[in-house]
Design a protein around this motif. Structure first.
Motif, PDB file in Angstrom:
ATOM      1  N   THR A 192      30.889  34.142   3.158  1.00 42.50           N
ATOM      2  CA  THR A 192      32.314  34.487   3.180  1.00 42.50           C
ATOM      3  C   THR A 192      32.644  35.604   2.189  1.00 42.50           C
ATOM      4  O   THR A 192      32.232  35.564   1.028  1.00 42.50           O
ATOM      5  CB  THR A 192      33.171  33.256   2.847  1.00 42.50           C
ATOM      6  N   LEU A 193      33.404  36.587   2.635  1.00 48.46           N
ATOM      7  CA  LEU A 193      33.879  37.685   1.802  1.00 48.46           C
ATOM      8  C   LEU A 193      35.402  37.704   1.810  1.00 48.46           C
ATOM      9  O   LEU A 193      36.040  37.177   2.724  1.00 48.46           O
ATOM     10  CB  LEU A 193      33.371  39.033   2.321  1.00 48.46           C
ATOM     11  N   LEU A 228      18.484  42.042   0.683  1.00 46.95           N
ATOM     12  CA  LEU A 228      19.265  40.973   0.058  1.00 46.95           C
ATOM     13  C   LEU A 228      20.618  41.495  -0.397  1.00 46.95           C
ATOM     14  O   LEU A 228      20.720  42.575  -0.993  1.00 46.95           O
ATOM     15  CB  LEU A 228      18.518  40.411  -1.158  1.00 46.95           C
ATOM     16  N   LEU A 229      21.664  40.728  -0.144  1.00 41.71           N
ATOM     17  CA  LEU A 229      23.015  41.064  -0.598  1.00 41.71           C
ATOM     18  C   LEU A 229      23.579  39.884  -1.374  1.00 41.71           C
ATOM     19  O   LEU A 229      23.566  38.746  -0.897  1.00 41.71           O
ATOM     20  CB  LEU A 229      23.906  41.390   0.598  1.00 41.71           C
ATOM     21  N   ILE A 230      24.013  40.140  -2.586  1.00 38.62           N
ATOM     22  CA  ILE A 230      24.693  39.122  -3.397  1.00 38.62           C
ATOM     23  C   ILE A 230      26.034  39.692  -3.830  1.00 38.62           C
ATOM     24  O   ILE A 230      26.088  40.761  -4.440  1.00 38.62           O
ATOM     25  CB  ILE A 230      23.879  38.724  -4.643  1.00 38.62           C
ATOM     26  N   GLU A 231      27.126  38.984  -3.521  1.00 31.79           N
ATOM     27  CA  GLU A 231      28.454  39.420  -3.950  1.00 31.79           C
ATOM     28  C   GLU A 231      29.179  38.287  -4.658  1.00 31.79           C
ATOM     29  O   GLU A 231      29.177  37.139  -4.205  1.00 31.79           O
ATOM     30  CB  GLU A 231      29.306  39.884  -2.769  1.00 31.79           C
ATOM     31  N   TRP A 235      24.132  48.972  -6.394  1.00 31.95           N
ATOM     32  CA  TRP A 235      25.256  48.125  -6.788  1.00 31.95           C
ATOM     33  C   TRP A 235      26.550  48.570  -6.123  1.00 31.95           C
ATOM     34  O   TRP A 235      26.714  49.720  -5.739  1.00 31.95           O
ATOM     35  CB  TRP A 235      25.430  48.110  -8.304  1.00 31.95           C
ATOM     36  N   PHE A 236      27.445  47.624  -5.996  1.00 29.89           N
ATOM     37  CA  PHE A 236      28.794  47.868  -5.491  1.00 29.89           C
ATOM     38  C   PHE A 236      29.767  47.267  -6.499  1.00 29.89           C
ATOM     39  O   PHE A 236      29.483  46.244  -7.126  1.00 29.89           O
ATOM     40  CB  PHE A 236      29.009  47.196  -4.131  1.00 29.89           C
ATOM     41  N   ALA A 237      30.918  47.912  -6.638  1.00 29.84           N
ATOM     42  CA  ALA A 237      31.946  47.370  -7.530  1.00 29.84           C
ATOM     43  C   ALA A 237      33.308  47.839  -7.052  1.00 29.84           C
ATOM     44  O   ALA A 237      33.537  49.030  -6.862  1.00 29.84           O
ATOM     45  CB  ALA A 237      31.710  47.825  -8.975  1.00 29.84           C
ATOM     46  N   ARG A 283      35.437  42.515  -6.603  1.00 30.87           N
ATOM     47  CA  ARG A 283      34.073  42.143  -6.222  1.00 30.87           C
ATOM     48  C   ARG A 283      33.030  42.919  -7.029  1.00 30.87           C
ATOM     49  O   ARG A 283      33.250  44.069  -7.431  1.00 30.87           O
ATOM     50  CB  ARG A 283      33.841  42.373  -4.733  1.00 30.87           C
ATOM     51  N   LEU A 284      31.911  42.253  -7.287  1.00 32.37           N
ATOM     52  CA  LEU A 284      30.708  42.866  -7.839  1.00 32.37           C
ATOM     53  C   LEU A 284      29.569  42.472  -6.909  1.00 32.37           C
ATOM     54  O   LEU A 284      29.463  41.304  -6.516  1.00 32.37           O
ATOM     55  CB  LEU A 284      30.406  42.350  -9.245  1.00 32.37           C
ATOM     56  N   ALA A 285      28.715  43.426  -6.566  1.00 33.56           N
ATOM     57  CA  ALA A 285      27.633  43.098  -5.642  1.00 33.56           C
ATOM     58  C   ALA A 285      26.379  43.895  -5.966  1.00 33.56           C
ATOM     59  O   ALA A 285      26.450  44.998  -6.516  1.00 33.56           O
ATOM     60  CB  ALA A 285      28.073  43.382  -4.197  1.00 33.56           C
ATOM     61  N   VAL A 286      25.240  43.297  -5.611  1.00 28.75           N
ATOM     62  CA  VAL A 286      23.962  44.009  -5.683  1.00 28.75           C
ATOM     63  C   VAL A 286      23.313  43.933  -4.308  1.00 28.75           C
ATOM     64  O   VAL A 286      23.454  42.932  -3.579  1.00 28.75           O
ATOM     65  CB  VAL A 286      23.010  43.430  -6.750  1.00 28.75           C
TER      66      VAL A 286
END
Length: 691
Positions: free
Chosen positions: A185-186, A6-9, A47-49, A53-56
Motif C-alpha cells: 500500500t502507498l 527491491l522497493l522499500i517505502e 533513493w526517492f524522497a 515518503r522515503l524510499a530505496v
C-alpha cells in the motif's frame, strides 16, 4: 541465482523540508551498507524522497546469499592426540562443537605446524529472511536529531509512519519495522490522489505515484521546479532570484509542483529590496523576480502543491499572505529612518558581545580604532574609517534588523545614506561582513576593507585572547571564516599588511581584557593554517605550500607572491636538481651549522676552480636577490638562482666540503650557507618534490 528489483517505502506524515534530501541519501547509503555487510549481491541502490515518503530501490538484488565454505581450525595435531594416538579432550570438544567426529577432520599444514581443520558448508539465507534485520539496521542509523512517538506506538521516527511497502519484484516481503507490517500500500497525493492504493510491482513505483500526482524522484522534482521557474520568469522578461538551497527546500515541500505568478503593490518597492527579498524567500519560500538591472519587480513566483481548477483563488491567497510581511518591513523601514545610527550607539551598551570582552559598544570603539590604524597603513581615509568602524554595529539596534537578522549591514548602508553619512562610510557598513562564504565578493579597497579587517581581527584576537580556541568542529564565533576573510581581503586586494602587526595592534586596543599570553602567535599561526587549506582548495600543490610555509611569511600578499613564484619555479627543468642540491646543503648545514654562524666567505681561501666559479656566480645573484626582495619579485629571484644549477652541480662533483683543513672546511660551509640563504629569501625549495 534469481534476481529481482527491491522497493522499500516508508509512507509518513510531512517530513522536515530542510532534512528531506539528507534523509533520502542517508537511507540509501545505510541500506546499501547493510546489504554489503550481509554479502547480498546487487547492482545499484537509488533513493526517492518526497514530503510524505522515503524510499530505496535496489536493482538486481539476489534472492539470497551464496553458500559459503567456512574453515574452522581446531587444536594443533600435537595437542589433539596423546602419545598413543587417541584423541584428547580438546580435540573431541572441538569436533563435537562442529558436529563431526575427530577422525572426520581434515589437516591444515603450514610452515608453523599442523592443525585439525573442518570445512563447514554454510548455506546462504534468503533475502526475504534477512530484509527485516537489514531494514531496521538502516533505519536506526538515519540522521534524526529529535525522533518522536505517535499514537500508541513505542517506536520512534522523525515523523509518524503510516505505511510500509516492501516489494521484491511483485512479491510482498513480510516484515515489521517502526511498528508497521509491510504490504504493497502507498499513499497518493494528499488532495489529488487516492488516500491509499496498491502497487503491483517494484519497477512501477515512480510511474504509479506519478499517476497519483506524486513526483517521487527528488532530483526530477527539483529540476521540474527549476524549469517551471525559469519558463515563468522568461515569459515576463525577468530573472528568478533563488539559490540551490531555496530550490531544494521548495522541492521538499511539494509532491506535485505547480509554479504560479502573483504580485504585490508597487508602493512596497520603496523599501530596500534586500528586506523584501529576505521575507519572501526565507519566510514564505517565494521566488522574487529581478529585472535586467537587478531591480526587484512587484511580480513574484511561488510553487503550489496543487493543480487548482481556479488558480486565481490560490494566487489571491498567497498575495494576502505576503502583504502583511511586506507591510511590516515598510513600517520598520520608515520608523527606523527617524532615528540616526549615531544616536543608537549608546544602546549598544545593552548588548553583550562576549562576557569577558564587553559589550557591542566596546567592540565598536575597538573596531573604530583598528580601522583607522589599518586605513593609514593602506593609504585610505583614516577619519572615515574610524567613523565607519564606530557605526558598524548600530544597525543591529534597528527594528528592521531585529525582525530580519539577515539584512544586517545592508540596512546599515541604507540608514547611513539616509543620515547623510559619507558614501564610503555607508558602503563599509554593508561590506564589513564580506566575504561571507567561499567565493563571495570582497569589500572595496580602502575604508570598506579596513573596517572588514578590523571587525574580523577584533573577534579573532579577542576570542583567542581569552583562551577560547576553536576545537574540532566547534567554532561558535566563526573564527575559521573570519581568518579566511582576513586572508582573502589582504592577499587578493594586494594590501601591504602584516598579520603580526595587525594582531599586535588589535591586542593593544583590547587593553587588559586579554588573559592568554600566547594569543599573538596562536592567532597568526591559526590564520596561516587557513591559508594552507585555502590554497589547497585552489589546487596549489602541497609541496609548494610547504616550501613557502617553512619560511612563515606573515604578510598574506607576500605569501601569495611567493606561492606563485615557487609554483612557476617548480616547472623549470632545473627545479628538481636545485631542490635536491638544497636538501643536500640543508643536511650538511644542519650538522655543521655552528661552525659557520656569523662567518662570511673568505675569497682567498677558495682554491678549487669549482668553488671559485660558484662564488663568482653568487655575487651578482646576491645583488639581484637583494633588489628583488624589496619589490617582492620572487619570480625574478628564483629565475636568477636557477641559472646557478651547473655551478652548484660542479661544486658538489669536484669539491670536498669537509676538507681536512679546518679553515677551508669552514669557508666552504660559509659558501653553502650563502647559497642556502639566497634560496630561503623566497622559500625552502628543498621541500619540493618531482613535478
Amino acid at each position: 541465482m534469481r534476481t529481482e528489483n527491491l522497493l522499500i517505502e516508508l509512507g509518513t506524515e510531512e517530513l522536515p523540508p530542510k532534512s528531506l534530501k539528507s534523509l533520502g541519501q542517508a537511507f540509501a547509503t545505510q541500506f546499501e551498507s547493510a546489504l554489503l555487510g550481509a554479502d547480498l549481491q546487487f547492482d545499484t541502490v537509488s533513493w526517492f524522497a518526497a514530503p510524505r515518503r522515503l524510499a530505496v530501490y535496489v536493482s538486481q538484488l539476489a534472492e539470497g546469499q551464496a553458500d559459503k565454505i567456512v574453515e574452522k581450525r581446531g587444536p594443533a595435531v600435537s595437542a589433539a592426540f596423546d602419545s598413543e594416538g587417541a584423541p584428547t579432550k580438546a580435540a573431541m570438544g572441538w569436533a563435537r562443537g562442529n558436529g563431526i567426529a575427530v577422525e572426520d577432520a581434515e589437516r591444515l599444514v603450514t610452515d608453523k605446524g599442523e592443525w585439525l581443520l573442518h570445512k563447514a558448508h554454510v548455506p546462504g539465507q534468503s533475502v526475504t529472511a534477512l530484509l527485516e534485520s537489514l531494514l531496521n539496521q538502516a533505519i536506526s542509523k538515519l540522521p534524526i536529531p529529535k525522533p518522536m512517538r505517535w499514537g500508541s506506538y513505542t517506536t520512534q521516527f522523525i515523523r509518524p509512519v503510516h505505511t510500509l511497502t516492501v516489494l521484491y519484484g511483485s512479491e510482498v516481503v513480510n516484515l515489521t519495522a517502526l511498528g508497521m507490517t509491510s504490504g504493497r500500500t502507498l499513499q497518493g497525493h494528499r488532495f489529488h490522489g487516492e488516500a491509499r492504493f496498491e502497487l503491483d510491482h517494484a519497477d512501477n513505483y515512480a510511474t504509479a505515484l506519478e499517476a497519483q500526482y506524486v513526483v517521487a524522484d527528488f532530483q526530477a522534482r527539483k529540476d521540474n521546479v527549476r524549469q517551471q521557474l525559469e519558463d515563468a520568469a522568461s515569459n515576463l522578461s525577468l530573472t528568478p532570484d533563488y539559490n540551490e538551497d531555496l530550490l531544494e527546500e521548495i522541492a521538499s515541500l511539494v509532491e506535485w509542483p505547480v509554479v504560479m505568478q502573483a504580485s504585490f503593490e508597487k508602493g512596497f518597492l520603496d523599501v530596500p529590496k534586500e528586506a523584501l527579498i529576505y521575507t519572501m524567500k526565507d519566510d514564505q519560500k517565494y521566488v522574487p523576480l529581478l529585472d535586467s538591472n537587478g531591480y526587484l519587480s512587484n511580480q513574484f513566483l511561488f510553487v503550489s502543491n496543487i493543480e487548482s481548477q481556479d488558480p486565481s483563488q490560490v494566487i489571491s491567497g498567497n498575495e494576502k499572505v505576503i502583504r502583511p510581511r511586506l507591510a511590516d518591513a515598510e513600517f520598520f523601514f520608515n520608523s527606523d529612518k527617524k532615528t540616526t545610527l549615531a544616536s543608537r550607539l549608546d544602546s549598544l551598551d545593552s548588548v553583550l558581545f562576549q562576557k569577558q570582552l564587553g559589550t557591542l559598544k566596546e567592540k565598536s570603539t575597538r573596531i573604530s580604532s583598528l580601522s583607522g590604524f589599518i586605513a593609514k597603513q593602506i593609504g585610505a581615509d583614516e577619519t572615515l574609517a574610524e567613523r565607519a568602524g564606530l557605526l558598524a554595529k548600530t544597525d543591529l539596534m534597528t527594528h528592521m534588523v531585529m525582525e530580519f537578522p539577515d539584512v544586517q549591514g545592508v540596512m546599515g548602508k541604507y540608514y547611513a545614506l539616509n543620515d547623510g553619512e559619507d558614501t564610503s562610510v555607508a558602503d563599509a557598513l554593508y561590506e564589513q561582513y564580506l566575504p561571507r562564504f567561499a567565493g563571495d565578493t570582497l569589500p572595496q579597497p580602502g575604508v570598506s576593507a579596513a573596517v572588514a579587517l578590523a571587525d574580523k581581527l577584533d573577534t579573532l584576537v579577542g576570542i583567542f585572547g581569552i583562551g577560547q580556541l576553536p576545537k574540532g568542529d566547534k567554532d561558535p564565533f566563526a573564527l575559521r571564516r573570519a581568518a579566511i576573510g582576513v586572508l582573502r581581503i589582504i592577499s587578493e586586494l594586494s594590501l601591504p599588511l602584516d598579520l603580526q602587526t595587525l594582531v599586535s595592534k588589535a591586542g593593544e586596543v583590547y587593553g587588559d581584557k586579554l588573559s592568554n599570553k600566547e594569543y599573538k602567535q596562536q592567532v597568526v599561526d591559526f590564520v596561516l593554517g587557513r591559508f594552507v587549506a585555502l590554497l589547497q582548495d585552489q589546487g596549489v600543490a602541497i609541496d609548494v605550500i610547504q616550501a613557502v610555509s617553512a619560511r612563515r611569511p606573515t604578510e598574506p600578499a607576500d605569501y601569495l607572491a611567493r606561492i606563485k613564484a615557487v609554483a612557476s619555479f617548480k616547472q623549470l627543468d632545473e627545479a628538481e636538481a636545485l631542490a635536491a642540491a638544497n636538501k643536500r646543503v640543508a643536511n650538511i648545514l644542519a650538522k655543521q651549522g655552528d661552525l659557520v654562524s656569523g662567518q662570511s666567505v673568505n675569497e682567498s681561501l677558495l682554491t678549487e676552480p669549482a668553488e671559485q666559479a660558484l662564488f663568482s656566480a653568487l655575487k651578482p645573484a646576491e645583488s639581484v636577490v637583494e633588489n628583488a626582495v624589496k619589490t617582492q619579485d620572487y619570480s625574478q629571484i628564483l629565475t636568477t638562482l636557477a641559472t646557478l644549477r651547473n655551478d652548484i652541480d660542479n661544486f658538489f662533483d669536484n669539491v670536498m666540503v669537509m676538507s681536512d683543513d679546518e679553515a677551508t672546511k669552514i669557508n666552504r660551509l660559509a659558501l653553502l650557507s650563502l647559497l642556502r640563504q639566497l634560496f630561503l629569501t623566497t622559500a625552502d625549495v628543498s621541500l619540493l618534490t618531482k613535478a
